[in-house]
Design a protein around this motif. Structure first.
Motif, short mmCIF file in Angstrom:
data_model
loop_
_atom_site.label_atom_id
_atom_site.label_comp_id
_atom_site.label_asym_id
_atom_site.label_seq_id
_atom_site.Cartn_x
_atom_site.Cartn_y
_atom_site.Cartn_z
N ASP A 372 32.21 14.43 22.84
CA ASP A 372 33.56 14.98 22.80
C ASP A 372 33.79 15.73 24.11
OD1 ASP A 372 36.08 15.94 22.05
OD2 ASP A 372 35.23 17.66 20.96
N PRO A 373 33.81 14.98 25.22
CA PRO A 373 33.79 15.63 26.53
C PRO A 373 35.04 16.45 26.81
CG PRO A 373 34.27 13.31 26.77
CD PRO A 373 33.91 13.51 25.33
N THR A 374 34.87 17.53 27.54
CA THR A 374 36.00 18.35 27.96
C THR A 374 36.99 17.47 28.72
OG1 THR A 374 34.37 20.08 28.32
CG2 THR A 374 36.62 20.54 29.03
N GLU A 394 42.53 25.46 27.08
CA GLU A 394 41.79 26.73 27.13
C GLU A 394 41.43 27.26 25.74
OE1 GLU A 394 43.67 28.06 31.45
OE2 GLU A 394 44.36 29.04 29.61
N THR A 395 41.92 26.63 24.69
CA THR A 395 41.51 27.03 23.34
C THR A 395 40.22 26.33 22.91
OG1 THR A 395 42.80 25.28 22.24
CG2 THR A 395 43.92 27.38 22.67
N ARG A 396 39.78 25.35 23.68
CA ARG A 396 38.55 24.65 23.32
C ARG A 396 37.34 25.57 23.47
NH1 ARG A 396 38.22 18.71 23.55
NH2 ARG A 396 36.03 19.06 24.19
N PRO A 397 36.34 25.45 22.59
CA PRO A 397 35.16 26.32 22.68
C PRO A 397 34.26 26.00 23.86
CG PRO A 397 34.90 24.71 20.90
CD PRO A 397 36.32 24.61 21.37
N ASP A 398 34.47 24.84 24.51
CA ASP A 398 33.64 24.50 25.67
C ASP A 398 34.32 24.84 26.99
OD1 ASP A 398 35.60 22.57 25.53
OD2 ASP A 398 34.24 20.84 25.60
N VAL A 399 35.36 25.67 26.95
CA VAL A 399 36.05 26.13 28.16
C VAL A 399 36.08 27.65 28.15
CG1 VAL A 399 38.20 26.12 29.49
CG2 VAL A 399 37.49 24.06 28.24
N GLN A 484 38.92 28.99 35.00
CA GLN A 484 38.23 28.28 33.92
C GLN A 484 36.84 27.85 34.40
OE1 GLN A 484 40.34 24.76 32.76
NE2 GLN A 484 42.30 25.82 32.47
N VAL A 485 35.87 27.92 33.50
CA VAL A 485 34.55 27.35 33.75
C VAL A 485 34.20 26.47 32.56
CG1 VAL A 485 32.10 27.78 34.20
CG2 VAL A 485 33.83 29.37 35.08
#
Length: 536
Positions: A372-374, A394-399, A484-485
């Motif tokens: 489920d890639p960013t 930016e709501t994704r947990p991987d960002v 963002q990272v």
């Protein structure tokens, strides 16, 4: 054809032409030294066309339709004659299209043929964007005296090689381009949409080496090359024309976009010209590769036509930049512009971002899952790029996000942007993606520039240096600066499977999740470095 002429004038926002009565000579035969025959169309005013300054365009994308109108008819109505050639193996020209490998020899032979034609006259201007600009650099060090100017747009002298960095494989652009050149032009809207969906689904293929077959039903050599050979591979020998750039003895006007896929290389070429003391100028607007406005046409009709007539082009600064955020043009002497100094904005605990020293803090963590890639949202993409709302991303947990307090004054950033991220992964192979954003008073986050680096030995704590796209941006008072990272921007960049296995191999089917850590403390001060006006 006059309705088309009027439409082109309105769409391109041009002054009325000198004439609308132009003729086209189709399928002129141009023999190459190996007896291969390339075809070209010549556009000229019906009366008095012979001897006019000549625009030379070499293209793999055809000579008719919109290409013929914009590159052929429009200049031919305004003081030029135009020759549009289909490069080897495309649109009726003989031979086999082997991307970029034949453009040096064929380009030199084309110029030799052109200047010998009785209708050519004494002046030639080389024009074109993307591949059409790359072919200009392929011959830039051996131009005949009749060539008076070059206008390469949205392009650079090494083209494919930026996508193939060992520390970050760009996927979407070279894959899509390779597929488009392998597939016939779709007939009808529905077939076009189906073809587009098939290409998008193919990017999810595992192993990635089978994506070309999934998209086209056949192997595509160019796509196999980009998966197998990085930028340093001998496979790309002869495609890199960077060494020719300083030898371009004619004036050069380059037009690029802040979200263009070739921008870093285009700026590098401009810098090489300036360092060699050449007559060069650079224009960068708020464009992606696919949505450039009429600026190149205007450059041709002012800069190019003046030089072709032996006149001085209109005076302007060497560098003209569209400053986003301010939404206004600015003139500068060079790139990077003088007066902008690096300012470090440190990542802080609690998602803060400031110029102060980082506080003692534990690292931030996130899980990167390549199944489920960013996703890529906007940015430097051939299609679907540019400035986009990043709020949902930016709501994704991987960002991870880090944001300043509300700015009490405007902050202008112009130049090269970079980041230093102290990073550790649970896997030895991982990516670090960094994006600079502008957050307005309503909380809407819009991307400014970004970049990615691939790490080996990522399971050991290290400082990842990320080169972001260059930019010119004014963050307004009342806005906030955000960083963002994350660990990807798929499919713009190939997803990192965490295994280190080459994507070209048949065994590259395993995708491993990774626990990522971003450090921001006095001993490991992660930061983004912004070139700011007046920074100390």
């Amino acid at each position: 054809m006059q309705p088309i002429s009027h439409l082109a004038q309105r769409v391109l926002k041009l002054d009325p032409p000198l004439t609308r009565d132009v003729i086209v000579q189709r399928d002129l035969r141009m023999p190459m030294p190996d007896d291969t025959v390339l075809l070209a169309d010549r556009w000229a005013p019906r009366s008095g066309g012979e001897g006019l300054p000549l625009v030379l365009v070499r293209s793999p994308y055809g000579r008719r339709g919109p290409v013929g109108v914009q590159l052929g008819r429009v200049p031919a109505e305004r003081g030029f004659q135009v020759l549009i050639q289909s490069v080897r193996g495309t649109h009726g020209s003989g031979g086999v299209f082997d991307p970029m490998r034949q453009e040096r020899d064929d380009g030199l032979a084309t110029l030799e043929w052109v200047v010998e034609q009785p209708w050519c006259g004494e002046s030639v201007v080389l024009v074109g964007a993307s591949y059409l600009g790359y072919v200009q650099w392929a011959v830039a060090d051996r131009l005949p005296p009749q060539v008076k100017a070059m206008i390469p747009n949205m392009t650079e002298s090494a083209l494919t090689l930026e996508f193939l960095r060992a520390d970050g494989l760009s996927l979407e652009t070279p894959f899509t381009w390779g597929v488009n050149n392998a597939l016939p032009e779709p007939t009808g809207v529905l077939r076009g949409l189906a073809q587009m969906r098939r290409k998008q689904r193919a990017l999810d293929t595992l192993p990635l080496s089978g994506a070309d077959v999934a998209a086209t039903g056949q192997r595509v050599e160019y796509i196999q090359d980009i998966l197998t050979h990085d930028a340093d591979s001998p496979r790309w020998t002869g495609l890199d024309h960077r060494h020719r750039v300083p030898e371009a003895a004619v004036p050069v006007s380059s037009v690029g976009g802040w979200f263009d896929i070739f921008l870093p290389g285009q700026i590098r070429d401009f810098q090489a010209l300036q360092a060699a003391g050449r007559h060069a100028r650079l224009t960068i607007g708020p464009w992606t590769h696919a949505n450039l406005d009429n600026t190149p046409t205007r450059e041709l009709l002012s800069f190019g036509l003046a030089l072709a007539r032996g006149e001085r082009p209109p005076e302007r600064a060497p560098v003209r930049l569209y400053v986003m955020g301010e939404e206004a043009w600015g003139d500068f002497l060079s790139w990077p512009p003088p007066g902008y100094r690096p300012q470090r904005f440190h990542l802080q605990p609690g998602g803060a971002l400031s110029t102060g020293a980082p506080a003692d803090s534990a690292p931030d963590r996130y899980l990167y899952d390549p199944t489920d890639p960013t996703p890529a949202v906007g940015g430097a993409r051939a299609a679907g790029g540019g400035r986009k709302d990043n709020t949902k991303l930016e709501t994704r947990p991987d960002v991870l996000t880090y944001t300043t307090t509300v700015l009490d004054q405007d902050v202008e950033v112009v130049g090269e942007v970079s980041a230093e991220i102290w990073f550790r992964s649970s896997r030895p192979f991982a990516d670090v993606f960094v994006r600079l954003c502008d957050v307005d008073g309503r909380g809407r986050s819009v991307n400014v520039c970004d970049g990615l680096v691939s790490l080996s030995g990522a399971d050991k704590l290290s400082r990842a240096t990320v080169r972001l796209w260059p930019t010119a941006y004014r963050f307004r008072r009342g806005h906030r600066i955000r960083v963002q990272v994350s660990s990807g921007a798929f499919p713009r960049y190939a997803r990192n499977p965490g295994t280190g296995v080459s994507p070209a191999t048949a065994t590259a089917t395993e995708l491993r999740t990774a626990d990522q850590e971003v450090f921001h403390d006095p001993a490991r001060p992660s930061a983004i470095i912004l070139p700011m006006h007046g920074a100390r």
